[in-house]
Design a protein around this motif. Sequence first.
Motif, PDB file in Angstrom:
ATOM      1  N   UNK A 106       0.817  -1.209   0.000  1.00  0.00           N
ATOM      2  CA  UNK A 106       0.000   0.000   0.000  1.00  0.00           C
ATOM      3  C   UNK A 106       0.856   1.266   0.000  1.00  0.00           C
ATOM      4  N   UNK A 107       1.759   1.365   0.950  1.00  0.00           N
ATOM      5  CA  UNK A 107       2.638   2.524   1.049  1.00  0.00           C
ATOM      6  C   UNK A 107       3.776   2.178   2.004  1.00  0.00           C
ATOM      7  N   UNK A 108       4.760   3.043   2.068  1.00  0.00           N
ATOM      8  CA  UNK A 108       5.874   2.856   2.998  1.00  0.00           C
ATOM      9  C   UNK A 108       5.994   4.073   3.902  1.00  0.00           C
ATOM     10  N   UNK A 109       6.305   3.824   5.163  1.00  0.00           N
ATOM     11  CA  UNK A 109       6.505   4.879   6.141  1.00  0.00           C
ATOM     12  C   UNK A 109       7.991   5.063   6.409  1.00  0.00           C
ATOM     13  N   UNK A 110       8.364   6.289   6.690  1.00  0.00           N
ATOM     14  CA  UNK A 110       9.700   6.574   7.191  1.00  0.00           C
ATOM     15  C   UNK A 110       9.554   6.751   8.690  1.00  0.00           C
ATOM     16  N   UNK A 111      10.217   5.914   9.456  1.00  0.00           N
ATOM     17  CA  UNK A 111      10.101   5.948  10.918  1.00  0.00           C
ATOM     18  C   UNK A 111      11.350   6.564  11.528  1.00  0.00           C
ATOM     19  N   UNK A 163      14.268   4.203   9.742  1.00  0.00           N
ATOM     20  CA  UNK A 163      14.113   2.994   8.931  1.00  0.00           C
ATOM     21  C   UNK A 163      12.790   3.068   8.170  1.00  0.00           C
ATOM     22  N   UNK A 164      12.639   2.198   7.173  1.00  0.00           N
ATOM     23  CA  UNK A 164      11.402   2.144   6.384  1.00  0.00           C
ATOM     24  C   UNK A 164      10.516   1.022   6.895  1.00  0.00           C
ATOM     25  N   UNK A 165       9.217   1.259   6.865  1.00  0.00           N
ATOM     26  CA  UNK A 165       8.243   0.249   7.299  1.00  0.00           C
ATOM     27  C   UNK A 165       7.093   0.240   6.304  1.00  0.00           C
ATOM     28  N   UNK A 166       6.867  -0.894   5.686  1.00  0.00           N
ATOM     29  CA  UNK A 166       5.811  -1.001   4.688  1.00  0.00           C
ATOM     30  C   UNK A 166       4.458  -1.260   5.305  1.00  0.00           C
ATOM     31  N   UNK A 167       3.425  -0.981   4.528  1.00  0.00           N
ATOM     32  CA  UNK A 167       2.047  -1.321   4.900  1.00  0.00           C
ATOM     33  C   UNK A 167       1.486  -2.180   3.784  1.00  0.00           C
ATOM     34  N   UNK A 168       0.787  -3.244   4.144  1.00  0.00           N
ATOM     35  CA  UNK A 168       0.309  -4.187   3.141  1.00  0.00           C
ATOM     36  C   UNK A 168      -1.032  -4.778   3.540  1.00  0.00           C
ATOM     37  N   UNK A 169      -1.773  -5.226   2.539  1.00  0.00           N
ATOM     38  CA  UNK A 169      -2.968  -6.047   2.769  1.00  0.00           C
ATOM     39  C   UNK A 169      -2.555  -7.494   2.585  1.00  0.00           C
ATOM     40  N   UNK A 170      -2.862  -8.324   3.556  1.00  0.00           N
ATOM     41  CA  UNK A 170      -2.515  -9.744   3.469  1.00  0.00           C
ATOM     42  C   UNK A 170      -3.775 -10.583   3.312  1.00  0.00           C
ATOM     43  N   UNK A 171      -3.645 -11.663   2.561  1.00  0.00           N
ATOM     44  CA  UNK A 171      -4.717 -12.644   2.407  1.00  0.00           C
ATOM     45  C   UNK A 171      -4.081 -14.020   2.284  1.00  0.00           C
ATOM     46  N   UNK A 183       6.566   3.261  -4.844  1.00  0.00           N
ATOM     47  CA  UNK A 183       7.919   2.902  -4.423  1.00  0.00           C
ATOM     48  C   UNK A 183       7.992   1.422  -4.033  1.00  0.00           C
ATOM     49  N   UNK A 184       9.136   0.844  -4.240  1.00  0.00           N
ATOM     50  CA  UNK A 184       9.300  -0.582  -3.939  1.00  0.00           C
ATOM     51  C   UNK A 184       8.972  -0.881  -2.489  1.00  0.00           C
ATOM     52  N   UNK A 185       8.294  -1.990  -2.290  1.00  0.00           N
ATOM     53  CA  UNK A 185       7.958  -2.405  -0.926  1.00  0.00           C
ATOM     54  C   UNK A 185       9.229  -2.832  -0.202  1.00  0.00           C
ATOM     55  N   UNK A 186       9.363  -2.520   1.089  1.00  0.00           N
ATOM     56  CA  UNK A 186      10.563  -2.897   1.842  1.00  0.00           C
ATOM     57  C   UNK A 186      10.490  -4.343   2.331  1.00  0.00           C
TER      58      UNK A 186
END
Length: 313
Positions: free
Chosen positions: A175-180, A275-283, A309-312
């Motif tokens: 979905x998107x990536x966060x910068x933490x 660091x980078x942290x991704x957000x995703x939908x899982x199934x 952007x590429x998922x981390x």
Amino acid sequence: MAIKHALGQLGDYEIRQLKVFKAVADCGGFSAAETLLNISRPTISIHIANLESRLNLILCRRGRGGFALTKEGEVIYQQTQQLLDALEGFRNTINNLSSTPSGKLRVALSDSFANDPRCQFTAIINHYAHQAPAVEVTVDVSHMIEMERKVLNDELDLAFIPYHRQLEGLDYIHLFSDRCYLYCGASHPLFHQDDSHISNTQINAIPLVHAGLQPHEEVYQQIAAMNLAAVSYHYETRVALIRSGIYASFLPENIAAPYVQDRQLRAICPQTRHYSLGAAVISKRTSQPNRARTLFIQTVQSLHQQGKPNAPY
């Protein structure tokens, strides 16, 4: 002479009693099950008493010592779980024969995701509801590990999670990536210090609030040498601990932004502590058809097109 337990046929009433029994066992008692079932404790007691009479078994002990299932109750609980799962599977199979999706869709999110505009959860629900008005959608907030487990065990259909690892058997939609960044509160001794005067030794000595998860490599490199002093999965409680002036913690930049603007939090050495942290939908990766879930996945994919952007992970 051994007592025989002749059950006979099960009807809707007995299934209702079994559902009440399972809810009581899951909640660990009658009082805790009141809210979940939305019925009074005396009514719950009547259901359990009638079920025990119907089965000619004592299913649970309740009293000053607390609530506990009997050995027979544990067996009935396991069989009830299997029965309800089979009924739900039968219902889903019938619903999948329909030309339009119907039945139930169970979704869970990590905290803050529902109202994060990058997640587009509101838009996803809007599009989905127009395409599948007959589907009953259940939405909850949960812990990432709990959501992973439930998706793998078919207790959830989909979950919106922050990425910490990639599990076999799950499909991921990025979905998107966060910068933490690492944050401290306004009353912390480092709050008013210039980054150029803060050493790694000082940073690593700060009591750190962390998520309590096995971190991916980028996160591990940041926290491995730090003082892991407290555990809190949800961002809201992490913010509260940071604001105490005792702890520091990594937070996504957008979560911390309003507190930074109000000068309640500040990032410590953001050039190196991030660091980078991704957000995703899982199934669950499965060949079993589920029209309601498939349509939801397609809706997510349509609103989160390629080119991000590429998922981390």
